[in-house]
Design a protein around this motif. Structure first.
Motif, mmCIF file in Angstrom:
data_model
loop_
_atom_site.group_PDB
_atom_site.id
_atom_site.type_symbol
_atom_site.label_atom_id
_atom_site.label_comp_id
_atom_site.label_asym_id
_atom_site.label_seq_id
_atom_site.Cartn_x
_atom_site.Cartn_y
_atom_site.Cartn_z
ATOM 1 N N THR A 159 0.824 -1.220 0.000
ATOM 2 C CA THR A 159 0.000 0.000 0.000
ATOM 3 C C THR A 159 0.853 1.263 0.000
ATOM 4 O O THR A 159 0.437 2.301 0.520
ATOM 5 C CB THR A 159 -1.016 0.041 1.169
ATOM 6 O OG1 THR A 159 -0.346 0.115 2.416
ATOM 7 C CG2 THR A 159 -1.934 -1.181 1.141
ATOM 8 N N PHE A 160 2.050 1.197 -0.575
ATOM 9 C CA PHE A 160 2.874 2.392 -0.770
ATOM 10 C C PHE A 160 2.974 2.686 -2.261
ATOM 11 O O PHE A 160 2.676 3.797 -2.698
ATOM 12 C CB PHE A 160 4.255 2.196 -0.135
ATOM 13 C CG PHE A 160 5.071 3.455 -0.129
ATOM 14 C CD1 PHE A 160 4.672 4.554 0.613
ATOM 15 C CD2 PHE A 160 6.239 3.546 -0.856
ATOM 16 C CE1 PHE A 160 5.418 5.725 0.610
ATOM 17 C CE2 PHE A 160 7.002 4.700 -0.863
ATOM 18 C CZ PHE A 160 6.592 5.799 -0.132
ATOM 19 N N PHE A 161 3.380 1.699 -3.036
ATOM 20 C CA PHE A 161 3.393 1.840 -4.495
ATOM 21 C C PHE A 161 2.021 2.295 -4.985
ATOM 22 O O PHE A 161 1.909 3.228 -5.785
ATOM 23 C CB PHE A 161 3.774 0.493 -5.122
ATOM 24 C CG PHE A 161 3.797 0.476 -6.629
ATOM 25 C CD1 PHE A 161 4.873 0.976 -7.336
ATOM 26 C CD2 PHE A 161 2.750 -0.088 -7.347
ATOM 27 C CE1 PHE A 161 4.902 0.935 -8.732
ATOM 28 C CE2 PHE A 161 2.763 -0.135 -8.731
ATOM 29 C CZ PHE A 161 3.847 0.379 -9.419
ATOM 30 N N CYS A 162 0.966 1.665 -4.501
ATOM 31 C CA CYS A 162 -0.385 1.965 -4.980
ATOM 32 C C CYS A 162 -0.915 3.290 -4.459
ATOM 33 O O CYS A 162 -1.921 3.808 -4.960
ATOM 34 C CB CYS A 162 -1.347 0.841 -4.626
ATOM 35 S SG CYS A 162 -1.712 0.703 -2.853
ATOM 36 N N ALA A 163 -0.259 3.863 -3.437
ATOM 37 C CA ALA A 163 -0.698 5.149 -2.888
ATOM 38 C C ALA A 163 -0.158 6.322 -3.694
ATOM 39 O O ALA A 163 -0.671 7.442 -3.584
ATOM 40 C CB ALA A 163 -0.254 5.278 -1.439
ATOM 41 N N LEU A 164 0.877 6.077 -4.494
ATOM 42 C CA LEU A 164 1.505 7.138 -5.271
ATOM 43 C C LEU A 164 0.809 7.314 -6.612
ATOM 44 O O LEU A 164 0.397 6.341 -7.247
ATOM 45 C CB LEU A 164 2.982 6.808 -5.519
ATOM 46 C CG LEU A 164 3.863 6.616 -4.294
ATOM 47 C CD1 LEU A 164 5.249 6.158 -4.727
ATOM 48 C CD2 LEU A 164 3.953 7.900 -3.483
#
Length: 281
Positions: A162-167
């Motif tokens: 849920t970091f890659f997809c938050a950008l």
């Protein structure tokens, strides 16, 4: 009393924060003190199973240096939220670093550590628990590294969920380049990605932005480079494009036996995937 905030409200709020300003958008959500929907409430089952079953791939939490001295390997969780996955990594014996931009998020991490110790029991008494360090800083900036005294390429494990997809997708080249700057050389350094949401319509608004496996492959194999997407938001196939020598290569990829409910379909089918990446030799 805290109030729930739904994904559409988050999307509308974050649409005001473009590019590098994304950190201010996320921080302001934490500052509201709301019950945030990306908080799963407990560590990732997929990460736990990876640490147990993929130890031959990612290595033990304690290693020996060239002088024969043992040391704990360092694990980083960028965008760690409430810190549950960083605490899980420490329970397996890694020295874990949870990184968040928001001061309120860091306080939530400290509270999680204090209130829920039973979740994070020592997994191997012969290894013991690693130390947990909470860091307030921007993933893309070096100031937090200097604060904790860790050099570039200093992390043996990086866990991205849920970091890659938050950008915003426009930031993905920068995200991939930063992973190569933080990850230790092969074979010691392993980036573990829990790929989510793979099944979301690429044209639907985010965050979370649709993050199919093809996007991870395209960006991590060409860090810092622009990756073409078509009008539907899908990575364009480029059959003649050779991987960058500066990129990461995928060394393992599978469907986890367990994952958070948000990574499953209505019938229980698991959409998430786990991938492990290393710097190219």
């Amino acid at each position: 009393m805290a109030t729930n905030i739904n994904p559409k409200e988050i999307q509308a709020h974050l649409s005001q924060y473009k590019g590098d300003k994304y950190v201010d958008g996320w921080a302001s959500l934490w500052d509201k003190g709301d019950n945030l929907p990306w908080d799963r409430g407990f560590p990732s089952p997929a990460l736990e199973d990876t640490l147990v079953k993929q130890r031959p791939t990612i290595g033990a939490p304690v290693a020996t240096d060239a002088q024969g001295k043992s040391y704990r390997r360092k694990a980083l969780v960028p965008g760690c939220g409430r810190g549950v996955d960083a605490l899980l990594l420490a329970s397996f014996g890694f020295d874990a670093y949870g990184l968040e931009y928001s001061a309120a998020a860091i306080e939530a991490c400290k509270k999680e550590e204090a209130d829920n110790a039973s979740w994070y029991r020592v997994r191997d008494e012969t290894v013991g628990a690693g130390k947990v360090t909470w860091i307030q800083g921007d993933f893309f900036d070096d100031a937090w590294l200097q604060k904790i005294g860790v050099p570039l390429n200093g992390f043996d494990i990086i866990y991205d969920y849920t970091f890659f997809c938050a950008l915003e997708p426009s930031m993905r080249p920068k995200w991939a380049l930063r992973q190569t700057q933080l990850l230790s050389p092969s074979p010691k350094g392993n980036l573990i990605c829990l790929e989510f949401p793979r099944h979301k319509n690429p044209q639907a608004p985010g965050p979370p932005y649709a993050s199919p496996s093809e996007a991870y492959v395209a960006h991590l194999s060409h860090p810092g480079e622009e990756v073409p997407y078509d009008a539907k938001g899908v990575v364009k196939h480029q059959p003649l494009r050779a991987p960058s020598t500066a990129g990461l290569e995928r060394v393992a990829y599978w469907t986890p036996e367990r994952t958070h409910e948000v990574g499953q379909g209505e019938n229980g089918m698991i959409h998430d995937r786990v991938s492990i990446w290393r710097r190219r030799n």
